[in-house]
Motif scaffolding. Structure first.
Motif, PDB file in Angstrom:
ATOM      1  N   VAL A  88       0.952  -1.142   0.117  1.00 60.88           N
ATOM      2  CA  VAL A  88      -0.294   0.050   0.099  1.00 60.88           C
ATOM      3  C   VAL A  88       0.851   1.228   0.194  1.00 60.88           C
ATOM      4  N   GLU A 245      -2.704   0.972  14.981  1.00 64.62           N
ATOM      5  CA  GLU A 245      -1.634   1.403  13.867  1.00 64.62           C
ATOM      6  C   GLU A 245      -1.410   2.758  13.740  1.00 64.62           C
ATOM      7  N   ARG A 246       0.000   3.209  13.567  1.00 64.50           N
ATOM      8  CA  ARG A 246       0.233   4.439  13.215  1.00 64.50           C
ATOM      9  C   ARG A 246       1.618   4.506  12.522  1.00 64.50           C
ATOM     10  N   THR A 247       1.647   5.446  11.704  1.00 63.41           N
ATOM     11  CA  THR A 247       2.982   5.774  10.991  1.00 63.41           C
ATOM     12  C   THR A 247       4.119   5.862  11.935  1.00 63.41           C
ATOM     13  N   LEU A 257       6.109  10.604  15.671  1.00 63.23           N
ATOM     14  CA  LEU A 257       5.085  10.640  14.726  1.00 63.23           C
ATOM     15  C   LEU A 257       3.885   9.750  15.025  1.00 63.23           C
ATOM     16  N   ARG A 285      -9.993  13.154  14.799  1.00 59.04           N
ATOM     17  CA  ARG A 285      -8.737  13.767  14.263  1.00 59.04           C
ATOM     18  C   ARG A 285      -7.497  14.022  15.143  1.00 59.04           C
ATOM     19  N   LEU A 286      -7.537  12.861  16.314  1.00 57.60           N
ATOM     20  CA  LEU A 286      -6.445  13.197  17.325  1.00 57.60           C
ATOM     21  C   LEU A 286      -5.172  12.611  16.886  1.00 57.60           C
TER      22      LEU A 286
ATOM     23  N   HIS B 320       2.945  14.346   9.010  1.00 51.73           N
ATOM     24  CA  HIS B 320       3.203  14.173  10.455  1.00 51.73           C
ATOM     25  C   HIS B 320       2.399  12.943  10.760  1.00 51.73           C
ATOM     26  N   ARG B 322       0.272  11.305   8.540  1.00 53.44           N
ATOM     27  CA  ARG B 322      -0.206  10.379   7.532  1.00 53.44           C
ATOM     28  C   ARG B 322      -0.164   9.190   7.557  1.00 53.44           C
ATOM     29  N   MET B 323      -1.102   8.440   7.450  1.00 53.15           N
ATOM     30  CA  MET B 323      -1.338   6.881   7.314  1.00 53.15           C
ATOM     31  C   MET B 323      -1.984   6.421   6.214  1.00 53.15           C
ATOM     32  N   HIS B 324      -1.784   5.403   5.576  1.00 51.75           N
ATOM     33  CA  HIS B 324      -2.352   4.966   4.214  1.00 51.75           C
ATOM     34  C   HIS B 324      -2.522   6.019   3.166  1.00 51.75           C
ATOM     35  N   THR B 328      -4.066  12.142   9.574  1.00 47.03           N
ATOM     36  CA  THR B 328      -5.417  11.762  10.588  1.00 47.03           C
ATOM     37  C   THR B 328      -5.754  13.364  10.912  1.00 47.03           C
TER      38      THR B 328
END
Lengths: 286, 394
Positions: A88, A245-247, A257, A285-286, B320, B322-324, B328
């Motif tokens: 992805v 899950e977070r980047t 991050l 949006r937290l 900062h 960004r996911m998929h 957020t």
């Protein structure tokens, strides 16, 4: 001011330490999703590499970058690691272009595990949305062992039947005493199973809520739905665990991050008890 | 020559300070200090005391920084500029690890030898506080950042007690200054064109001794007078009142601030500040404690060499969170909330300390003059007010 070193160099883990591995096998799971079995180049490193079910690694493809991916193999299976990955993004697309024998760097393991060693007298209900099952496979294999828990159930939901993960293993899990139930959003003509949200499967899966532990991994709104329904059914909020899950760039609570409210998902998670995160998960949006 | 005892006080004149700089450089250190460049007092390489901003004063307010000359100003009567210790201990770009490919096989490369040890001159109370905070982030957080530790362990600090504050300074509210209490090798207090120097460590004593300064101790009375300098400033800061025509002096009520912000994630003030905030990231760049970073792959033309480069990141950028492919925190409101709530509340959970030192840089360097003290006061004044929560999208 000059300062004495509070941590002797040899006694702490450098989070940037990588290990070279080779792809030993690739299994096609579902469309765009493959499992990679990695073998450490240095057997001694492989033997020393231990993880707990639910932890993750940073997988590195030189020149492309890193991605945080849960470990899907059995923690007892020392020397190799299996990661199930959906293509992805840059890094996961690069992984998808690799073949058996290619090199992948690993650093880890990082993060908190599923509490599968603390459920001996409890019913354990795994609830997975889509690829979320990849983060639970290690723990399911542990729960399937005699004596780990009273009873284990796996509830797996996906958009379409073709996106159900690890379908070839359900028979083995069932032979080990695990109940496995699946549900899909859109069944199609060939689908004889249930259609709907995975939360619909909870009704039949939880019959003794006071002795039930729920372990859930999937998209955030799905996990909130599962947790809230489990609470409504009488499951204690401190017996519900979600894997977030977070980047992230470092996995060592330095890059910032992956912050989720006051939590670092890499270090305080990915597995977090619902009483710590329930309110945070409801803030947009937290 | 016997080094002077720790906590002893000595008079230094400009030539003695030069001798200290020379001694530090003589042992291979890179000496950093304040100097005037591009219309601001920045931190840069310092060879001579003549480079110090002697005779310069800064005036700061929301979105405003101006230097002016004043013949009565000493060498350290300016306060903090856009730079802080962060720029040197946690640089904006840094290679963490390198890989090279030989015969088709990638190898992690041996780390580069550490750069010259640093000595930084002119470090204020708020900056020492920021250093203690970054120590907790990079050294005391379960994992150790080796790159930071290598620089931090060998750092030599010459602190300065402020005798002047600007309107954006609020270290008196955060408890981070203006007095420097501990955590330095040497500390200077400027008095009548001379510097009263307190020895703060054995390393500091050794360097003073190397510089040949051991024979000008302060009398007990002199030391008492000098000690009072930053405390007198603190008293003046506490007593400051808003006056028409001059920048409003900042202060911050920190009482229960963690719970206040944690309890107000849906306060309407976040949308209000978002109408002013440009999401430009300036505040996070000048903040001496902001630590977010991303890691970029930097390859050469052959593709056989790659540096993994850490670069400062900001929670005001979409990347900062960004996911998929999706951020957020998609709105300025959510990003400002992240920054402020993290700095003043989440930080306390994470590190046992606020992330704010009261240095005021984020106020000064905000291009539209957004003021954290004002935003927090507005939330406190209407604690518990919420905007209507949007319907869940799924």
């Amino acid at each position: 001011m000059t300062m004495a070193s509070p941590w002797p160099t040899a006694s702490h883990i450098d989070p940037w330490q990588t290990h070279s591995t080779r792809i030993a096998a690739i299994a096609d799971e579902t469309e765009g999703v493959r499992s990679y079995r990695l073998r450490f180049d240095d057997a001694a490193v492989g033997d020393a590499f231990r993880f707990a079910a639910g932890q993750f690694n940073m997988l590195y493809v030189p020149g492309v970058g890193e991605a945080a991916i849960s470990i899907s193999s059995d923690p007892e299976d020392v020397g190799t690691l299996t990661h199930t990955v959906r293509a992805v993004g840059n890094v996961t697309d690069a992984l998808a272009r690799l073949t058996v024998g290619d090199q992948v760097f690993v650093r880890g393991p990082f993060g908190t595990p599923w509490p599968v060693d603390r459920v001996m007298d409890r019913d354990v209900v795994f609830v997975a949305g889509g690829l979320g099952l990849a983060s639970q496979r290690s723990a399911i294999l542990r729960a399937a062992l005699p004596g780990t828990c009273r009873h284990a159930t796996v509830l797996h939901g996906a958009k379409r039947p073709g996106e159900l993960l690890y379908t070839g293993e359900y028979d083995a899990w069932r032979r080990a005493g695990v109940t496995v139930a699946t549900i899909v959003d859109e069944g199609g003509p060939a689908w004889n199973g249930r259609c709907g949200l995975v939360t619909a499967l909870l009704d039949d899966a939880i019959d003794d809520p006071a002795r039930t532990t729920v372990l859930c991994c999937g998209p955030d709104p799905m996990m909130v739905g599962v947790a809230e329904k489990a609470i409504d059914m009488g499951v204690s909020i401190d017996a519900i665990f979600l894997s977030l899950e977070r980047t992230m760039a470092c996995a060592a609570a330095h890059c910032g991050l992956c912050q989720f409210g006051p939590l670092f998902v890499c270090r305080d998670g990915p597995v977090l008890r619902y009483d710590r995160i329930g309110l945070l998960m409801k803030v947009p949006r937290l | 020559m016997q080094p002077p005892p720790i906590h002893s006080w000595h008079w230094l004149d400009a030539s003695d300070l030069q001798a200290v700089i020379d001694a530090l450089r003589g042992e291979g250190r890179r000496v950093i200090g304040p100097k005037v460049a591009d219309g601001a007092v920045i931190l840069g390489d310092l060879v001579s005391v003549a480079e110090l901003p002697t005779g310069w004063l800064d005036e700061q307010d929301g979105g405003s920084y101006r230097l002016r000359q004043d013949p009565a100003a000493g060498s350290f009567d300016h306060v903090v500029g856009p730079h802080s210790l962060k720029n040197f201990l946690f640089p904006a770009r840094e290679t963490l690890v390198s890989f090279a490919r030989e015969d088709g096989v990638w190898h992690e490369q041996a780390a580069a030898p550490p750069a010259a040890p640093l000595a930084v001159l002119g470090v204020r109370g708020c900056d020492l506080a920021a250093l203690r905070i970054q120590d907790r982030v990079f050294l005391g957080n379960g994992f150790v950042d080796e790159a930071y530790r290598s620089r931090r362990e060998r750092l030599f600090l010459v602190a300065v007690n402020c005798r002047r504050a600007v309107a954006t300074c609020f270290c008196h509210s955060t408890g981070c200054g203006p007095a420097v209490e501990a955590g330095f090798d040497l500390a200077l207090t400027e008095v009548d064109g001379r510097f009263a120097c307190e020895v703060g460590s054995e390393e500091g004593a050794r360097v003073l001794s190397e510089a040949g300064i051991v024979d000008a101790p302060l009398s007990t009375d002199e030391a008492e007078t000098v000690r009072r300098v930053p405390h007198d400033l603190a008293s003046r800061m506490h007593a400051r009142q808003a006056t028409d025509g001059v920048p409003r002096p900042r202060s911050l009520d920190t009482h229960g601030i963690r719970d206040l912000l944690m309890a107000n994630p849906e306060h309407p003030r976040w949308d209000d500040v978002a109408t002013r905030c440009l999401s430009c990231t300036n505040c996070t760049l000048v903040c001496p404690t902001c630590f977010c970073a991303s890691v970029q792959e930097v390859t050469d033309l052959t593709g056989d060499h790659v540096d993994r480069e850490r670069q400062w990141a900001s929670c005001f950028s979409l990347d900062h969170s960004r996911m998929h492919g999706q951020p957020t925190r998609s709105t300025t409101s959510s990003r400002y909330r992240q920054w402020l709530t993290h700095k003043f509340a989440g930080w306390i959970d994470q590190f046992g300390t606020s992330g704010c030192t009261g240095c005021g840089r984020c106020i000064t360097w905000c291009p539209v003059g957004i003021d954290v003290t004002e935003e927090i006061a507005a939330i406190r004044a209407t604690d518990g007010v919420t905007v209507a929560r949007e319907e869940a999208s799924s």
